[in-house]
Design an enzyme around this catalytic site. Structure first.
Site, PDB file in Angstrom:
ATOM      1  N   GLU A  38      23.157 -23.885  29.821  1.00 39.29           N
ATOM      2  CA  GLU A  38      22.413 -25.102  29.458  1.00 39.29           C
ATOM      3  C   GLU A  38      22.299 -26.056  30.637  1.00 39.29           C
ATOM      4  O   GLU A  38      21.319 -26.779  30.768  1.00 39.29           O
ATOM      5  CB  GLU A  38      23.154 -25.862  28.354  1.00 39.29           C
ATOM      6  CG  GLU A  38      23.072 -25.285  26.975  1.00 39.29           C
ATOM      7  CD  GLU A  38      24.059 -26.015  26.075  1.00 39.29           C
ATOM      8  OE1 GLU A  38      23.703 -27.072  25.550  1.00 39.29           O
ATOM      9  OE2 GLU A  38      25.198 -25.541  25.929  1.00 39.29           O
ATOM     10  N   SER A 107      43.386 -33.953  42.694  1.00 38.62           N
ATOM     11  CA  SER A 107      44.519 -33.042  42.910  1.00 38.62           C
ATOM     12  C   SER A 107      45.516 -33.685  43.865  1.00 38.62           C
ATOM     13  O   SER A 107      45.128 -34.464  44.743  1.00 38.62           O
ATOM     14  CB  SER A 107      43.994 -31.756  43.542  1.00 38.62           C
ATOM     15  OG  SER A 107      45.062 -31.018  44.084  1.00 38.62           O
ATOM     16  N   SER A 108      46.785 -33.316  43.720  1.00 41.27           N
ATOM     17  CA  SER A 108      47.811 -33.882  44.611  1.00 41.27           C
ATOM     18  C   SER A 108      47.664 -33.393  46.054  1.00 41.27           C
ATOM     19  O   SER A 108      48.309 -33.941  46.948  1.00 41.27           O
ATOM     20  CB  SER A 108      49.212 -33.546  44.090  1.00 41.27           C
ATOM     21  OG  SER A 108      49.384 -32.153  44.028  1.00 41.27           O
ATOM     22  N   CYS A 109      46.802 -32.396  46.303  1.00 43.29           N
ATOM     23  CA  CYS A 109      46.652 -31.932  47.693  1.00 43.29           C
ATOM     24  C   CYS A 109      45.817 -32.895  48.530  1.00 43.29           C
ATOM     25  O   CYS A 109      45.608 -32.652  49.714  1.00 43.29           O
ATOM     26  CB  CYS A 109      46.105 -30.520  47.745  1.00 43.29           C
ATOM     27  SG  CYS A 109      44.433 -30.425  47.171  1.00 43.29           S
ATOM     28  N   TYR A 136      39.148 -28.205  50.240  1.00 45.32           N
ATOM     29  CA  TYR A 136      39.234 -28.633  48.837  1.00 45.32           C
ATOM     30  C   TYR A 136      39.724 -30.076  48.756  1.00 45.32           C
ATOM     31  O   TYR A 136      39.180 -30.903  48.014  1.00 45.32           O
ATOM     32  CB  TYR A 136      40.196 -27.688  48.110  1.00 45.32           C
ATOM     33  CG  TYR A 136      40.495 -28.039  46.681  1.00 45.32           C
ATOM     34  CD1 TYR A 136      39.563 -27.800  45.676  1.00 45.32           C
ATOM     35  CD2 TYR A 136      41.726 -28.591  46.317  1.00 45.32           C
ATOM     36  CE1 TYR A 136      39.845 -28.109  44.354  1.00 45.32           C
ATOM     37  CE2 TYR A 136      42.011 -28.900  44.999  1.00 45.32           C
ATOM     38  CZ  TYR A 136      41.070 -28.661  44.013  1.00 45.32           C
ATOM     39  OH  TYR A 136      41.353 -28.972  42.711  1.00 45.32           O
ATOM     40  N   LYS A 140      37.997 -33.542  47.191  1.00 45.32           N
ATOM     41  CA  LYS A 140      38.626 -34.372  46.154  1.00 45.32           C
ATOM     42  C   LYS A 140      38.787 -35.822  46.633  1.00 45.32           C
ATOM     43  O   LYS A 140      38.649 -36.761  45.853  1.00 45.32           O
ATOM     44  CB  LYS A 140      39.973 -33.771  45.743  1.00 45.32           C
ATOM     45  CG  LYS A 140      39.824 -32.479  44.943  1.00 45.32           C
ATOM     46  CD  LYS A 140      39.143 -32.746  43.607  1.00 45.32           C
ATOM     47  CE  LYS A 140      39.061 -31.543  42.703  1.00 45.32           C
ATOM     48  NZ  LYS A 140      38.338 -31.819  41.447  1.00 45.32           N
ATOM     49  N   HIS A 179      47.072 -19.624  40.873  1.00 48.89           N
ATOM     50  CA  HIS A 179      48.205 -20.412  41.363  1.00 48.89           C
ATOM     51  C   HIS A 179      49.501 -19.670  41.085  1.00 48.89           C
ATOM     52  O   HIS A 179      49.534 -18.700  40.330  1.00 48.89           O
ATOM     53  CB  HIS A 179      48.216 -21.791  40.682  1.00 48.89           C
ATOM     54  CG  HIS A 179      47.098 -22.675  41.137  1.00 48.89           C
ATOM     55  ND1 HIS A 179      45.983 -22.914  40.375  1.00 48.89           N
ATOM     56  CD2 HIS A 179      46.915 -23.355  42.290  1.00 48.89           C
ATOM     57  CE1 HIS A 179      45.157 -23.711  41.034  1.00 48.89           C
ATOM     58  NE2 HIS A 179      45.697 -23.999  42.205  1.00 48.89           N
TER      59      HIS A 179
HETATM   60  O1  GFB Z   1      50.279 -22.326  43.514  1.00 47.74           O
HETATM   61  P1  GFB Z   1      49.915 -22.128  44.935  1.00 47.74           P
HETATM   62  O2  GFB Z   1      48.899 -21.075  45.212  1.00 47.74           O
HETATM   63  O3  GFB Z   1      49.381 -23.481  45.481  1.00 47.74           O
HETATM   64  O4  GFB Z   1      51.238 -21.735  45.771  1.00 47.74           O
HETATM   65  P2  GFB Z   1      49.765 -24.689  46.450  1.00 47.74           P
HETATM   66  C1  GFB Z   1      52.417 -22.482  45.685  1.00 47.74           C
HETATM   67  C2  GFB Z   1      53.529 -21.783  46.440  1.00 47.74           C
HETATM   68  O5  GFB Z   1      53.922 -20.609  45.709  1.00 47.74           O
HETATM   69  C3  GFB Z   1      53.213 -21.302  47.842  1.00 47.74           C
HETATM   70  C4  GFB Z   1      54.031 -19.496  46.577  1.00 47.74           C
HETATM   71  O6  GFB Z   1      54.339 -21.530  48.672  1.00 47.74           O
HETATM   72  C5  GFB Z   1      52.985 -19.812  47.655  1.00 47.74           C
HETATM   73  O7  GFB Z   1      53.226 -19.034  48.821  1.00 47.74           O
HETATM   74  N1  GFB Z   1      53.805 -18.252  45.835  1.00 47.74           N
HETATM   75  C6  GFB Z   1      54.740 -17.293  45.597  1.00 47.74           C
HETATM   76  C7  GFB Z   1      52.652 -17.837  45.276  1.00 47.74           C
HETATM   77  N2  GFB Z   1      54.221 -16.250  44.946  1.00 47.74           N
HETATM   78  C8  GFB Z   1      52.899 -16.559  44.724  1.00 47.74           C
HETATM   79  C9  GFB Z   1      51.839 -15.876  44.064  1.00 47.74           C
HETATM   80  O8  GFB Z   1      51.965 -14.771  43.578  1.00 47.74           O
HETATM   81  N3  GFB Z   1      50.650 -16.538  43.995  1.00 47.74           N
HETATM   82  C10 GFB Z   1      50.464 -17.793  44.533  1.00 47.74           C
HETATM   83  N4  GFB Z   1      49.249 -18.379  44.419  1.00 47.74           N
HETATM   84  N5  GFB Z   1      51.444 -18.449  45.201  1.00 47.74           N
HETATM   85  C11 GFB Z   1      47.335 -25.271  45.808  1.00 47.74           C
HETATM   86  C12 GFB Z   1      46.075 -25.514  46.534  1.00 47.74           C
HETATM   87  O9  GFB Z   1      48.324 -25.261  46.764  1.00 47.74           O
HETATM   88  O10 GFB Z   1      47.667 -26.273  44.892  1.00 47.74           O
HETATM   89  C13 GFB Z   1      45.001 -26.012  45.685  1.00 47.74           C
HETATM   90  O11 GFB Z   1      45.705 -24.342  47.207  1.00 47.74           O
HETATM   91  C14 GFB Z   1      45.445 -27.003  44.640  1.00 47.74           C
HETATM   92  O12 GFB Z   1      44.063 -26.589  46.523  1.00 47.74           O
HETATM   93  C15 GFB Z   1      46.703 -26.583  43.961  1.00 47.74           C
HETATM   94  O13 GFB Z   1      45.646 -28.265  45.209  1.00 47.74           O
HETATM   95  C16 GFB Z   1      47.243 -27.597  42.979  1.00 47.74           C
HETATM   96  O14 GFB Z   1      50.585 -25.687  45.698  1.00 47.74           O
HETATM   97  O15 GFB Z   1      50.349 -24.252  47.734  1.00 47.74           O
END
Ligand code: GFB
Length: 322
Positions: A38, A107-109, A136, A140, A179
């Protein structure tokens, strides 16, 4: 009194759908959503026409391109462009349609990599951003500044809330692009079922993160939107108008992995893959401003993880193959 017409942009996402669940229960709100067929939020003319045709009283801007640390690194152009365009289209169209009240979700980033912990709203634009999600974060930050600029130039009441890392029902459980919390729930669940001896956690396990359940985020957003103008204005400033939303508590990724192992019943070994990025060393929000505005989080992490795991099980089939 007639119900106010409330538009939720991004209602298919984790936060948008939580907002719709909660707003639908309010007697004073008529919730309106638009599917992607839509309304394409990346299409400026379409968004402008849609807002002109609908007399909305309030807008929740929860539409965004989001993803975990690896998705941000792989698709930086998508993350900056889509988020900038969605925000610009909606904020401008809301103003043109004479909508006075809008809530932008960030976002907190947005905060510098080496911001003091816990991070107060005042640390915005005081230092260099974390490189893994800089595009990103810039989008934001632009969203906050868009809202502030319309307030300053046109006397609008556009507010912003900055959530810490969110999780919960409706999350993305993709193995690579999600995440950490949903990624580990899925990985540990699979390992518990197959009897695997080892589960790999990315990075060193030492980074610290704060996790907020999406139902808490929706409740906080509605709380902030519903504050009267004077109350909100008394705790914010025209050029520092955003409000942090968090729990005030963080944990290490290693501790999170232990919690998820126990929730999923996985009893094998944990190993850490140092070839994957850690991202920012610590991300804990200072929630003083939000507390003073009358809201605190209600859902403890262990309870929220168990709730999310139950949701994952109910919807598990839809994740197979992706
Ligand atoms: O959740 P995450 O991807 O986001 O990673 P950020 C958080 C931490 O978890 C990092 C570790 O230190 C990753 O290396 N980690 C461990 C993993 N195992 C895993 C896994 O299997 N998958 C993922 N994804 N991480 C994001 C931003 O940052 O936070 C976004 O990229 C956004 O922009 C979001 O702001 C809230 O906290 O590092």
């Amino acid at each position: 009194m007639a119900a106010k017409r409330v538009f939720v942009a991004g209602h298919r996402g984790m936060v948008g759908s939580a907002l719709v669940r909660q707003l639908t229960g309010k007697p004073d709100a008529e919730v309106v959503t638009a599917s992607r067929d839509e309304l394409d939020l990346l299409d400026q003319k379409a968004v402008s026409a849609y807002f002109a045709d609908n007399a909305f009283d309030e807008v929740y801007l929860a539409a965004a391109k989001v993803g975990g640390i690896q998705a941000n690194a792989t698709y930086p152009a998508d993350f900056i462009w889509q988020n900038l365009v969605i925000e610009a289209n909606i904020v401008k169209s809301a103003h043109d349609a004479d909508i006075d009240r809008l809530l932008f979700l960030g976002s907190s980033c947005i905060y510098p990599k080496n911001a003091p912990q816990p991070m107060p709203e005042e640390s915005l634009l005081t230092g260099v951003l974390e490189p893994t999600n800089e595009p990103y974060a810039i989008a934001k930050i632009a969203g906050i500044k868009l809202c502030e600029s319309y307030n300053r130039q046109h006397d609008r009441d556009y507010r912003s809330v900055m959530p810490t890392n969110l999780y919960g029902p409706g999350d993305n459980f993709h193995p690579e692009n999600s995440h950490v919390l949903p990624a580990l729930l899925r990985r540990f669940d699979e390992a518990a079922h197959t009897g695997a001896e080892e589960v790999v956690v990315w990075g060193s396990g030492t980074p610290r993160r704060e996790f907020l359940h999406v139902d808490d985020m929706a409740a906080a957003s509605i709380h902030v939107m519903d504050l009267d103008h004077e109350t909100y204005a008394a705790r914010t400033q025209p050029m520092l108008s955003h409000v942090n939303v968090g729990t005030g508590v963080d944990c290490s990724i290693g501790e999170l992995a232990q919690l998820i192992a126990s929730v999923t019943g996985y009893e094998g070994k944990l190993t850490f893959d140092a070839s994957k990025p850690d991202g920012t060393p610590r991300k804990l929000l200072d929630v003083t401003r939000l507390t003073e505005l009358g809201w605190t989080s209600q859902i403890p992490l262990a309870e929220g993880v168990a709730d999310t795991y139950a949701w994952f099980h109910e919807h598990e089939r839809s994740f197979r193959g992706r």
